[in-house]
Structures are given as structure tokens and as C-alpha cells.
Design an enzyme around this catalytic site. Sequence first.
Site, PDB file in Angstrom:
ATOM      1  CB  ILE A  37      -1.055  -3.893  -3.829  1.00  0.00           C
ATOM      2  CG1 ILE A  37      -1.339  -3.415  -5.090  1.00  0.00           C
ATOM      3  CG2 ILE A  37      -1.307  -2.753  -2.832  1.00  0.00           C
ATOM      4  CD1 ILE A  37      -2.753  -2.888  -5.392  1.00  0.00           C
ATOM      5  CG  ASP A  83      -7.580 -19.292   4.765  1.00  0.00           C
ATOM      6  OD1 ASP A  83      -8.220 -18.079   4.753  1.00  0.00           O
ATOM      7  OD2 ASP A  83      -7.892 -20.189   3.745  1.00  0.00           O
ATOM      8  CE  LYS A 143     -13.095 -10.550  18.588  1.00  0.00           C
ATOM      9  NZ  LYS A 143     -13.590  -9.946  19.847  1.00  0.00           N
ATOM     10  CB  SER A 160     -11.004  -0.731   0.418  1.00  0.00           C
ATOM     11  OG  SER A 160     -12.416  -0.934   0.040  1.00  0.00           O
ATOM     12  CE  LYS A 178     -11.072  -5.357  -1.512  1.00  0.00           C
ATOM     13  NZ  LYS A 178     -10.089  -5.826  -0.645  1.00  0.00           N
ATOM     14  CB  ILE A 207      -2.262  -0.611  -9.181  1.00  0.00           C
ATOM     15  CG1 ILE A 207      -2.863   0.186  -8.137  1.00  0.00           C
ATOM     16  CG2 ILE A 207      -0.502  -0.602  -8.695  1.00  0.00           C
ATOM     17  CD1 ILE A 207      -2.354   1.616  -8.185  1.00  0.00           C
TER      18      ILE A 207
END
Length: 292
Positions: A37, A83, A143, A160, A178, A207
Site C-alpha cells: 500500500i 528500522d 519526531k 492505520s 493502531k 485491499i
Amino acid sequence: MGTKEQQIHPVVDSTAVFKETIFAGKVLFCTGGGSGICKGMTESMMRHGANAAIVGRKLDRLTASAEELSKSTGKLCLPVQADVRSPEQLRAAVAKTIEKFGRIDFVICGAAGNFLAPISGLSENGFKTVIEIDTLGTYNTVKATLPHVRNSRGSYIMVSATLHYRGTPYQIHVSAAKAAVDAISNALAVEEGPHGVRSNVIAPGPIGGTEGMDRLSTKDKTATDWGLITPAGRLGDIRDIANATVFLFSDAANWITGQILAVDGGNEHLRTTQLSYPQAVLNPESFIKPRL
Ligand code: COA
């Protein structure tokens, strides 16, 4: 999937609706952009003129995807290995993006980890790992990018899910992660709005053709007729999420912030569970190969 006759809401490309230049000169930073996605979201942003950095753990996959995206869109795509669980690695990824493009306008927090597991087969470390990738990964991404997004008066999209709106079996770790991602976006929108920054959540429904659907849906691939149980008459397509991305990042969405947009063809209104309940929970092997 629904029959052709049922597809009264066909998939379209965003370039058929929005101008191809709306993101010219802009830069997207997308975690998880190497596949699925998030790769589709990146491609659509590039089709409308943005350059992009895609961030993930697997450099070979990122490099191949970046080449493919650059070729298909004519824009620049930078593969950056990091990561999202590591604040240091993310800061380095942001520095590389700034070195290459000089700015960051849009951020997609998309990196996620998921597997099906009943709580009886989910270790403390398994739960923690998904929280670290999805929730801390989103926080770390915000951040590391926020000073640049403030500078450009830019915008965030968190990827999410709809799982946590109800109790979804085998997804206790992802549901918790989530829900926290949604909360991060809402608070970010409120705090950063006065600095010119927007933040929204896209919650994809089912999806097709994604790793998530392949690995996370029921074993019996014929069991679900998505055309029948989705108001929009078909299974979702990556382009449906990409189109929502283009809209939410565009100036047309300038007054939309702190929202959670389910892009699911209306599926959530009808969803009960794909499982035969409670049989599948009492016998998890009918659904997955669980670690009990
Ligand atoms: N069932 C139960 N526990 C599982 C599991 C499963 N199917 N898969 C992983 N875990 C547990 C591991 O056992 C480990 O816990 P332990 O130390 O108590 O045994 C913990 O989760 C961490 O797993 P590990 O594989 O060491 O972590 P990782 O950081 O390498 O990868 C994921 C974590 C979530 C990314 C990994 O499961 C994965 O690669 N998933 C597929 C990719 C993916 O999630 N794509 C997104 C699709 S929506």
C-alpha cells in the site's frame, strides 16, 4: 469479488481527477514505502510531481522499488535503509533525505508489522514487537521529521486500520498498536495545527493484492464475496488508498486535519467477522496455523 455489473464504483487513477503538477517541487518521506500500500501511495504522489524517499529495513527491496518508481513516474525516488524502531536510524534517514532533496513536505507513517495470533499464542515479546514497529515507529518518524514538516508547513498521513473499531480476533497486538497510532495523529493535529502542520489517518479496509490480505485473511479464499459484503461493490485496490492520499495531502484538504478516514468501500458498516464465530476461535487451526 463482485461481478462486473456490481462494480458501479470502479477504480480510477488520481491523475484522471487531480492535476499532475500539484506536488511539483515537493518531497515525500514514506516509511514502509518499499512495498504494498505504501509503495502505491508513494507512486501516486510522484505521479503528481513529488520526489520521494522510501524507508524500510530491506535495502535490496527498497532499491528495486525506488528504481521502478523513478522509472514509472519520471521523478526521483531515494531508497533509505532504516528500522523505524530506531530513532537514530530514522534521524539518519531524514538527514539523507534533506541532503538529497533539501526539504520534506509530506510524511507517510506506514511501516507496520502484523501476523495472526491468538492471545494464547502471542508472547510478551510478540505483542511488544508490533507496538514497537507500529506505534513507536510512528512516534519516531514524527519526531525525526517534524522540524522539516513545520518548515514547509506540510502534512502527515498515518496508515492505520479498522480492526480496532471492534474486537477483531487474533489481532490484539495490532489493534492496540493502531489505536495508539490514531491517537498520535489526533494529538499531533491539535498541537501542530497552529504551526501550519496537518495530520490525518487513513484506515484501509480490505485491499486486494497486498501482503496483509494474502497473509491475514481466512484460509478459504472463496469464502468471502467482497462484492456482496461491501457497499461499494468490490474489494479495495491499492489505488483507492493512493487516491485518498493525494486528496489529503493536496491543498483541497487544507481544512481537514485530525481526521480518521476509513477507505473501505463502506465495509466497516457491515463487517461482523470473516470467521465462523465462535467456531474459528475455539478451533484456530480452521483459520490459521497458530502457536498455541
Ligand atoms: N505468531 C506468534 N508470534 C509471532 C509470530 C506469529 N505468527 N510472528 C512473530 N511472532 C513473535 C516472535 O515469536 C517473537 O517473539 P518471541 O521472542 O517471544 O518468540 C516476536 O514476535 C518478534 O518476532 P521476530 O520475527 O523476532 O521480530 P522481527 O522484528 O524480525 O519481525 C515482524 C517482526 C512483525 C515484522 C514479523 O513478524 C514479520 O516479518 N512479519 C511479516 C511482515 C509484515 O508484518 N508485513 C506487514 C503486513 S500488514
